[in-house]
Design an enzyme around this catalytic site. Sequence first.
Site, PDB file in Angstrom:
ATOM      1  N   HIS A 131       0.835  -1.193   0.000  1.00  0.00           N
ATOM      2  CA  HIS A 131       0.000   0.000   0.000  1.00  0.00           C
ATOM      3  C   HIS A 131       0.870   1.244   0.000  1.00  0.00           C
ATOM      4  O   HIS A 131       1.645   1.469   0.931  1.00  0.00           O
ATOM      5  CB  HIS A 131      -0.916  -0.033   1.232  1.00  0.00           C
TER       6      HIS A 131
ATOM      7  N   HIS B 271      -0.644  10.871  -2.226  1.00  0.00           N
ATOM      8  CA  HIS B 271      -1.924  10.413  -1.686  1.00  0.00           C
ATOM      9  C   HIS B 271      -2.918  11.530  -1.404  1.00  0.00           C
ATOM     10  O   HIS B 271      -4.101  11.420  -1.707  1.00  0.00           O
ATOM     11  CB  HIS B 271      -1.710   9.593  -0.406  1.00  0.00           C
TER      12      HIS B 271
END
Length: 164
Positions: free
Chosen positions: A28, A70
């Site tokens: 991730h 992100h």
Amino acid sequence: MFRVILSFLTLITVLSCNKNTKVMIIGHRGAMGHIAENTIPSIKKAMELGVDGIEIDVFRCKTGELVVFHDEKLDRLTNSSGFIESLELDSIKNILVLDKYRIPTLEEVLQLIDGQVKLNIELKGYETASPTNHLINQYINKGGWTDDKFIISSFKWDELEKFR
């Protein structure tokens, strides 16, 4: 006869449930527990750890390039503030993530991975679908990448529809 058929069906059901399917391990944001998320060193680390795939996030910056980050705002992880989509690539290249790492472009990530593992690209920003699709097709046509190496995800349904 009924018991024989029932036993046979039970045996087939049990055997079909015991397939040795491999669970896919996806890093991730690279190896975010080890190195700053969505950075080249984090992605390298995830590959060193033997992941099957890597998930990253992309935004389109003001000059049109796809950058891997992100958050829509830079404040949480960088020495800068504001919205990543409002900056030109030259400015983004001068920003440090956790005082040490640079924000990569999607192209830099594709070059690094070079089809060795799957890549889950999450379309985080607006107008990311078309340039992501274009870049992916360039890499597939060059060789080294195949379409089954890519996963496209997003919470922005309009971007997913455009990509499809």
